[in-house]
Design a protein around this motif. Structure first.
Motif, PDB file in Angstrom:
ATOM      1  N   ALA A  72      -5.159  -3.993  -8.821  1.00  0.00           N
ATOM      2  CA  ALA A  72      -4.809  -5.263  -8.372  1.00  0.00           C
ATOM      3  C   ALA A  72      -3.661  -5.119  -7.138  1.00  0.00           C
ATOM      4  O   ALA A  72      -3.850  -5.856  -6.307  1.00  0.00           O
ATOM      5  N   ILE A  73      -2.745  -4.463  -7.635  1.00  0.00           N
ATOM      6  CA  ILE A  73      -1.478  -4.194  -6.754  1.00  0.00           C
ATOM      7  C   ILE A  73      -1.831  -3.519  -5.494  1.00  0.00           C
ATOM      8  O   ILE A  73      -1.334  -4.015  -4.380  1.00  0.00           O
ATOM      9  N   VAL A  74      -2.686  -2.221  -5.623  1.00  0.00           N
ATOM     10  CA  VAL A  74      -2.971  -1.538  -4.657  1.00  0.00           C
ATOM     11  C   VAL A  74      -3.919  -2.319  -3.493  1.00  0.00           C
ATOM     12  O   VAL A  74      -3.816  -2.397  -2.297  1.00  0.00           O
ATOM     13  N   GLY A  75      -4.730  -3.054  -3.979  1.00  0.00           N
ATOM     14  CA  GLY A  75      -5.658  -3.883  -3.257  1.00  0.00           C
ATOM     15  C   GLY A  75      -5.098  -5.054  -2.505  1.00  0.00           C
ATOM     16  O   GLY A  75      -5.368  -5.288  -1.310  1.00  0.00           O
ATOM     17  N   LYS A  76      -4.195  -5.495  -3.279  1.00  0.00           N
ATOM     18  CA  LYS A  76      -3.242  -6.650  -2.399  1.00  0.00           C
ATOM     19  C   LYS A  76      -2.401  -5.935  -1.260  1.00  0.00           C
ATOM     20  O   LYS A  76      -2.467  -6.454  -0.033  1.00  0.00           O
ATOM     21  N   PHE A  77      -1.673  -4.833  -1.483  1.00  0.00           N
ATOM     22  CA  PHE A  77      -1.076  -4.130  -0.432  1.00  0.00           C
ATOM     23  C   PHE A  77      -1.895  -3.652   0.596  1.00  0.00           C
ATOM     24  O   PHE A  77      -1.523  -3.681   1.770  1.00  0.00           O
ATOM     25  N   TYR A  78      -2.954  -3.085   0.088  1.00  0.00           N
ATOM     26  CA  TYR A  78      -4.066  -2.652   1.220  1.00  0.00           C
ATOM     27  C   TYR A  78      -4.624  -3.778   1.886  1.00  0.00           C
ATOM     28  O   TYR A  78      -4.562  -3.569   3.167  1.00  0.00           O
ATOM     29  N   GLY A  79      -5.026  -4.937   1.481  1.00  0.00           N
ATOM     30  CA  GLY A  79      -5.468  -5.752   2.422  1.00  0.00           C
ATOM     31  C   GLY A  79      -4.588  -6.477   3.131  1.00  0.00           C
ATOM     32  O   GLY A  79      -4.771  -6.877   4.486  1.00  0.00           O
ATOM     33  N   ALA A  80      -3.171  -6.436   2.790  1.00  0.00           N
ATOM     34  CA  ALA A  80      -1.815  -6.764   3.501  1.00  0.00           C
ATOM     35  C   ALA A  80      -1.386  -6.040   4.635  1.00  0.00           C
ATOM     36  O   ALA A  80      -0.734  -6.070   5.372  1.00  0.00           O
ATOM     37  N   LYS A  81      -1.959  -4.450   4.532  1.00  0.00           N
ATOM     38  CA  LYS A  81      -1.891  -3.588   5.441  1.00  0.00           C
ATOM     39  C   LYS A  81      -0.052  -3.255   5.281  1.00  0.00           C
ATOM     40  O   LYS A  81       0.337  -2.965   6.248  1.00  0.00           O
ATOM     41  N   ASN A  82       0.229  -3.265   4.069  1.00  0.00           N
ATOM     42  CA  ASN A  82       1.464  -2.974   3.715  1.00  0.00           C
ATOM     43  C   ASN A  82       1.729  -1.373   3.073  1.00  0.00           C
ATOM     44  O   ASN A  82       1.533  -1.287   1.992  1.00  0.00           O
ATOM     45  N   LYS A  83       1.771  -0.619   3.905  1.00  0.00           N
ATOM     46  CA  LYS A  83       1.725   1.020   3.690  1.00  0.00           C
ATOM     47  C   LYS A  83       2.875   1.373   2.577  1.00  0.00           C
ATOM     48  O   LYS A  83       2.794   2.107   1.656  1.00  0.00           O
ATOM     49  N   ALA A  84       4.248   0.780   3.236  1.00  0.00           N
ATOM     50  CA  ALA A  84       5.434   1.231   2.256  1.00  0.00           C
ATOM     51  C   ALA A  84       5.276   0.822   0.968  1.00  0.00           C
ATOM     52  O   ALA A  84       5.551   1.491  -0.076  1.00  0.00           O
TER      53      ALA A  84
END
Length: 433
Positions: free
Chosen positions: A287-299
């Motif tokens: 859930a968390i990685v998917g959310k940041f990956y979708g938002a393109k937030n690598k940091a």
């Protein structure tokens, strides 16, 4: 970040722990009947449903990652389509299982090892539990979608209810009505449909707006279905490798005799207990990685990955310590038969090392699914199962016997951790540069 991880992982852990708890109760009920054949029968019958249900587990995993990425992009239409496409596949697949149940049963018992007595009892179990398939497979989709929507609370409620109902029904049918193996199977069927009804109620309570996006033409768009199935296909292959390993493990255990099968049926619960616990963090990672990956937030993605591994190390060490010091006591929860306990104690020490060797594989699974890095997941699983489980077993089973199964299992879990670590930078993080 730790707060976000725990907010998702704690409900997932509570959800997952009810699964091995149920298996333990079933084994306890069968282990205290008048023959070890009942333990073996439920284990063998359970293998068939692991084979079937894990075969559809790609739906839960692919849907959670894809839905989480759509959620991160604020794409309501995409979120809705993921749900509908997954549910369509689940209902179609479960209908086929019901239609072809006789063929599935016959094929399964041709492949699986076991005595004639154990197989006969396992058939009784199979023909009752197969009717849970539509509810059980649909729940994989619904729970995966809830998780992608950053909601781990609803799956926890559903799972807790399912297992309370299942345990209650199993005790009633076995202890009061004397239904033996059919009793635990019927308990599973009733519980799955109760859980499915609750899932529908919860869905309508919070996500009723999804109904407005229902569009048959949009659901059936070939290009979108292809993207969905590409990810699902890789995860499907990956999942079937897991199925092959665990099915082979139980089948070969049966080949070593009914006592060995009963002993390994108890011991494998130690591995399941740890895996379902760590999967709580893996689901949080999806859930968390998917959310940041979708938002393109690598940091944020890298930060989340590091903190997920802190928890993985902690629980890997904790479970290894618990199995080292209390493993003998845990075994007595499953059976009072001295011959089964004596057999299980021969192989218990293999279990001690599995948590510390395998925690990385669970955390990486969640990260890879969240990033929909499905090809890398598939490839590492193929290598781990073939090279580090099946080949070592066939090389050493004649000299080591049952120990060869446990050696292969330990190598399989360790190789997953190592291979996914080696590929992670290219498979997950470089894509966001």
């Amino acid at each position: 970040m730790h707060k976000d991880i725990l907010k998702l992982s704690i409900p997932n852990i509570l959800t997952n722990l009810t699964v091995p708890l149920l298996s333990m109760v079933d084994l306890h009920l069968m282990g205290y009947l008048n023959s070890e054949l009942f333990m073996g029968a439920v284990a063998l019958g359970g293998v068939i449903f692991n084979f079937v249900y894990w075969g559809f587990a790609f739906l839960r995993m692919s849907i959670s990652g894809i839905a989480a990425q759509a959620y991160g992009r604020n794409d309501n239409q995409g979120v809705a389509m993921v749900f509908y496409r997954g549910l369509f596949i689940a209902l179609a697949g479960s209908l086929l299982l019901i239609i072809f149940q006789v063929g599935l049963e016959k094929l399964s018992f041709v492949i699986l090892e076991g005595s004639a007595d154990v197989k006969e009892l396992a058939r009784n179990y199979f023909y009752v539990r197969i009717w849970a398939a539509p509810a059980a497979i649909s729940l994989m989709v619904i729970n995966g979608w809830f998780l992608g929507m950053q909601n781990a609370f609803y799956p926890m409620l559903i799972s807790v209810l399912i297992n309370i109902v299942n345990i209650g029904c199993s005790f009633l049918f076995v202890k009061e009505f004397g239904m033996q193996e059919r009793g635990v199977a019927l308990g599973s069927v009733i519980a799955q449909y109760v859980g499915f009804i609750l899932a529908i109620i919860l869905f309508l309570k919070k996500y009723k707006w999804i109904l407005h996006h229902f569009n048959v033409k949009a659901i059936a768009v070939i290009s979108e279905f292809k993207k969905f199935l590409n990810v699902s296909g890789d995860i499907f292959i990956r999942t079937w490798c897991v199925i092959a390993v665990f099915t082979f493990f139980t089948s070969q255990s049966a080949g070593f005799g009914d006592v060995a099968l009963a002993a390994n049926s108890a011991l494998i619960q130690f591995l399941f207990l740890f895996s379902y616990f760590l999967d709580g963090f893996a689901y949080a990672a999806e859930a968390i990685v998917g959310k940041f990956y979708g938002a393109k937030n690598k940091a944020k993605l890298i930060e989340a990955s590091k903190k997920l591994f802190y928890w993985g190390v902690f629980f890997g060490v904790s479970f290894t310590s618990a199995y080292l010091f209390f493993g003998d006591a845990f075994l007595r929860l499953f059976t009072n038969k001295l011959n089964v306990l004596a057999e299980a104690e021969k192989y218990l020490w293999w279990l001690v090392f599995i948590p510390i060797a395998s925690f990385g594989s669970f955390i990486w699974d969640g990260i890879y699914i969240g990033a929909t890095a499905s090809k890398a997941m598939r490839n590492t699983m193929i290598i781990s199962s073939v090279v580090f489980f099946f080949i070592p077993y066939y090389l050493f089973h004649k000299t080591l016997g049952v120990h060869a199964l446990w050696m292969g299992m330990l190598l399989f879990m360790l190789s997953r951790s190592v291979s996914q670590s080696l590929l992670a930078k290219r498979a997950v993080y470089v894509k966001l540069e």
